[in-house]
Scaffold this active site. Structure first.
Site, PDB file in Angstrom:
ATOM      1  N   ASN A  17       0.827  -1.204   0.000  1.00 33.41           N
ATOM      2  CA  ASN A  17       0.000   0.000   0.000  1.00 33.41           C
ATOM      3  C   ASN A  17       0.859   1.251   0.000  1.00 33.41           C
ATOM      4  OD1 ASN A  17      -2.500  -1.366   0.063  1.00 33.41           O
ATOM      5  ND2 ASN A  17      -2.261  -1.726   2.252  1.00 33.41           N
ATOM      6  N   CYS A  18       0.234   2.359  -0.362  1.00 36.12           N
ATOM      7  CA  CYS A  18       0.856   3.668  -0.431  1.00 36.12           C
ATOM      8  C   CYS A  18       1.581   3.968   0.883  1.00 36.12           C
ATOM      9  CB  CYS A  18      -0.230   4.706  -0.699  1.00 36.12           C
ATOM     10  SG  CYS A  18       0.381   6.375  -0.909  1.00 36.12           S
ATOM     11  N   PRO A  19       2.795   4.445   0.814  1.00 32.65           N
ATOM     12  CA  PRO A  19       3.568   4.925  -0.328  1.00 32.65           C
ATOM     13  C   PRO A  19       4.561   3.903  -0.879  1.00 32.65           C
ATOM     14  CG  PRO A  19       4.667   5.655   1.646  1.00 32.65           C
ATOM     15  CD  PRO A  19       3.450   4.848   2.082  1.00 32.65           C
TER      16      PRO A  19
END
Length: 80
Positions: A17-19
């Site tokens: 998941n981000c980042p």
């Protein structure tokens, strides 16, 4: 004149998941030679915004984006 190598390295970042997808893509491209091709596979919906922005900001060419049921594939040519 040397012939350009158009082989594509596949980088599977699904499940991150981000980042992390952008950070790992940045690190991977840094280690690759100029003009190399990298296919990034992601499952994070935010990567559809983050990866194109990263490429634009850093001079890499985003050749293609493929939206899938569970993510995206990005084909990137590293800046020279």
């Amino acid at each position: 004149m040397a012939e350009k190598d158009d082989s594509v390295e596949i980088y599977d970042l699904r499940g991150l998941n981000c980042p992390l997808p952008v950070l790992k893509t940045k690190r991977k491209l840094r280690a690759m030679p100029p003009h190399a091709l990298l296919r990034v596979e992601t499952s994070d919906p935010l990567a559809a915004i983050d990866i194109p922005h990263f490429c634009a900001e850093n001079g890499h060419t985003l050749i293609a984006i493929e939206a899938l049921d569970r993510g995206h594939h990005f084909l990137i040519r590293k800046a020279g």
